[in-house]
Motif scaffolding. Structure first.
Motif, PDB file in Angstrom:
ATOM      1  N   ALA A  11       0.800  -1.087  -0.112  1.00 21.48           N
ATOM      2  CA  ALA A  11      -0.005  -0.092   0.014  1.00 21.48           C
ATOM      3  C   ALA A  11       0.995   1.241   0.001  1.00 21.48           C
ATOM      4  CB  ALA A  11      -1.073   0.064   1.240  1.00 21.48           C
ATOM      5  N   ALA A  53      -4.334   4.616  -7.634  1.00 21.79           N
ATOM      6  CA  ALA A  53      -5.571   3.788  -7.465  1.00 21.79           C
ATOM      7  C   ALA A  53      -5.966   3.245  -8.916  1.00 21.79           C
ATOM      8  CB  ALA A  53      -6.812   4.771  -6.956  1.00 21.79           C
ATOM      9  N   GLY A 107     -11.899   3.953  -4.176  1.00 19.42           N
ATOM     10  CA  GLY A 107     -11.277   2.904  -3.471  1.00 19.42           C
ATOM     11  C   GLY A 107     -10.139   3.653  -2.564  1.00 19.42           C
ATOM     12  N   VAL A 108      -9.854   5.028  -2.888  1.00 22.45           N
ATOM     13  CA  VAL A 108      -8.912   5.832  -2.141  1.00 22.45           C
ATOM     14  C   VAL A 108      -9.258   5.727  -0.443  1.00 22.45           C
ATOM     15  CG1 VAL A 108      -7.532   7.792  -1.678  1.00 22.45           C
ATOM     16  CG2 VAL A 108      -7.895   6.744  -4.229  1.00 22.45           C
ATOM     17  N   ARG A 109      -8.783   5.408   0.061  1.00 26.00           N
ATOM     18  CA  ARG A 109      -8.798   5.484   1.632  1.00 26.00           C
ATOM     19  C   ARG A 109      -8.475   6.845   2.284  1.00 26.00           C
ATOM     20  NH1 ARG A 109      -7.312  -0.908   3.273  1.00 26.00           N
ATOM     21  NH2 ARG A 109      -8.203  -2.006   1.345  1.00 26.00           N
ATOM     22  N   ARG A 128      -3.627  -0.121  -6.892  1.00 25.82           N
ATOM     23  CA  ARG A 128      -2.756  -0.055  -5.497  1.00 25.82           C
ATOM     24  C   ARG A 128      -3.747   0.382  -4.557  1.00 25.82           C
ATOM     25  NH1 ARG A 128       2.868  -0.137  -6.858  1.00 25.82           N
ATOM     26  NH2 ARG A 128       3.125  -0.368  -4.396  1.00 25.82           N
ATOM     27  N   THR A 129      -3.405  -0.158  -3.370  1.00 21.54           N
ATOM     28  CA  THR A 129      -4.199   0.416  -2.274  1.00 21.54           C
ATOM     29  C   THR A 129      -3.642   1.654  -1.719  1.00 21.54           C
ATOM     30  OG1 THR A 129      -4.536  -2.078  -1.487  1.00 21.54           O
ATOM     31  CG2 THR A 129      -4.694  -0.179   0.378  1.00 21.54           C
ATOM     32  N   ALA A 151      -1.346  -1.842   8.093  1.00 14.69           N
ATOM     33  CA  ALA A 151      -1.744  -1.607   6.622  1.00 14.69           C
ATOM     34  C   ALA A 151      -0.973  -1.745   5.344  1.00 14.69           C
ATOM     35  CB  ALA A 151      -2.007   0.184   6.789  1.00 14.69           C
ATOM     36  N   ASP A 152       0.032  -2.383   5.914  1.00 10.74           N
ATOM     37  CA  ASP A 152       1.059  -3.158   4.675  1.00 10.74           C
ATOM     38  C   ASP A 152       1.439  -1.789   3.771  1.00 10.74           C
ATOM     39  OD1 ASP A 152       2.462  -4.811   3.134  1.00 10.74           O
ATOM     40  OD2 ASP A 152       0.724  -4.967   1.733  1.00 10.74           O
ATOM     41  N   TYR A 180      -3.828   5.348   0.603  1.00 11.88           N
ATOM     42  CA  TYR A 180      -4.414   5.946   1.560  1.00 11.88           C
ATOM     43  C   TYR A 180      -3.706   7.470   1.401  1.00 11.88           C
ATOM     44  CZ  TYR A 180      -4.746   1.923   4.493  1.00 11.88           C
ATOM     45  OH  TYR A 180      -5.142   0.505   4.870  1.00 11.88           O
TER      46      TYR A 180
END
Length: 400
Positions: free
Chosen positions: A159, A177, A247-249, A181-182, A323-324, A184
């Motif tokens: 991430a 995104a 999907g962005v946190r 990719r994950t 959160a990796d 934040y």
């Protein structure tokens, strides 16, 4: 004197001045420490596109129609082609500027030049800035500034935390995104503006409204010049709701770092509401202009449809290990460096002193810096007009 004018910097602003000087026959040299359009080559990611529509990119190209934008590589190509017809010396770094009345001594590794007039087009926002707390992040986390980001493929698996909710941070978060990719994103208080509104680019409407011609003295408070430009992306709308939908946190504003723990403050949902308020003010300005001039345009009720709600994170901290998160990208802006100019350019408050484009020193001007004469001074839309003002000053100085 070796030449009538020296221009330091061969970016878009410096080349605009060079074109204007050439048109009136002023002998000059443009000195560039690297290659032409170096900032565009070295500090923009692969998918970057100018935020402004082609109709606003004065001196770059004439836009053929609605929705056209200019990607990074095309910007570099067009500026490089322009420079071929101008007196540009690439890979000639200016190491010092000193006053030698009636003019300036410009030092380079290849020797010195003297000129009665000088234009600084080297930029005031080109030195990457990151918080001191970057040194407190766990060593295993790969850190880089947004200026060094090129594509998702350059980053290690895992991430990514992007710190900075302005143009670059949000666009990089989107880029990551879309690559799966994950991500934040540490958000902040930034306005938003949709790419299209009532059948036309919103930024182009604001040209007609006089928004980009606002002068510093027209603002409610002098510090308003430091406000971040409303969020959008070249050719498309981009805001916190859109990013959340990808999907962005979203997390709050960066506050602290302690090894594997990053602390935040503020609320993404509150920032999204503030962005809506900022757009409402701009939208009102556009609507008033359309009504005042009896312009036929689509109904505003259907012109701006933001996405869904922006959820707030459940905690004010992020555990990077859990959160990796393997990469942290600091999209925390830029500062400038004019320490090589041995002249008193800054006031007691540390702010650059100027009267329009003119420096507080005879024969010296700035171009391409934010808010020199008006809101658009720091973007393509303002370079050519500021260049004309500078050339008038140069000619007057040479005629003295």
């Amino acid at each position: 004197m070796d030449t009538q004018c020296v221009v330091v910097g061969a970016g878009a602003a410096g080349l605009a001045v060079s074109r204007a000087l050439s048109e009136v026959g002023v002998e000059h040299l443009v000195l560039e420490r690297h290659d032409v359009a170096d900032t565009w080559r070295r500090q923009r990611w692969d998918s970057f596109t100018l935020n402004t529509p082609d109709s606003m990119n004065d001196g770059l190209r004439a836009g053929p129609g609605l929705g056209t934008t200019c990607p990074r590589d095309e910007v570099v190509q067009l500026l490089t082609e322009q420079a071929q017809a101008l007196p540009v010396r690439p890979r000639t770094a200016v190491t010092a500027v000193d006053s030698i009345p009636p003019g300036f001594l410009v030092s380079t590794p290849d020797g010195t030049l003297s000129a009665p007039t000088l234009v600084l087009a080297s930029g005031l926002l080109n030195v990457p800035r990151r918080p001191a707390q970057a040194g407190l992040v766990a060593p295993r986390v790969h850190q880089l500034h947004a200026s060094d980001y090129r594509s998702p493929s350059q980053l290690p698996d895992g991430a990514v935390l992007v710190v900075g909710g302005g143009q670059s941070g949000c666009q990089i978060a989107e880029d990551l995104a879309l690559a799966g990719r994950t991500v934040y994103l540490s958000t902040s208080r930034v306005g938003r503006i949709p790419w299209l509104y009532r059948g036309r680019e919103s930024l182009a409407w604001l040209v007609d409204c006089g928004f980009w011609d606002q002068r510093p003295q027209d603002l409610p408070h002098p510090t308003d010049t430091a406000l971040t430009v409303p969020l959008l992306a070249g050719g498309r709308s981009l805001d916190l709701r859109i990013l959340s939908g990808l999907g962005v946190r979203l997390v709050g504003r960066f506050a602290s770092a302690d090894g594997e723990t990053i602390g935040f403050e503020g609320s993404p949902s509150a920032y999204a509401a503030q962005a809506d308020d900022a757009w409402a003010r701009l939208r009102s300005l556009i609507d008033h202009h359309i009504e005042e001039h009896d312009i036929v345009a689509p109904d505003p009720a259907t012109a701006d449809r933001p996405g869904g709600p922006v959820p707030d994170p459940g905690a004010a901290v992020l555990d990077l290990h859990s959160a990796d998160v393997t990469t942290l990208i600091w999209s925390t802006g830029f500062t400038g460096d004019l320490s090589w100019v041995n002249l008193p350019l800054f006031g007691p408050d540390g702010r650059l002193e100027h009267d329009g484009c003119a420096a507080p020193w005879p024969g010296l001007w700035y171009v391409g810096f934010p808010w020199l004469t008006r809101r658009c001074s720091g973007i393509f839309h303002g370079f050519s007009r500021d260049a004309q003002d500078i050339v008038h000053g140069v000619v007057h100085e040479l005629d003295r």
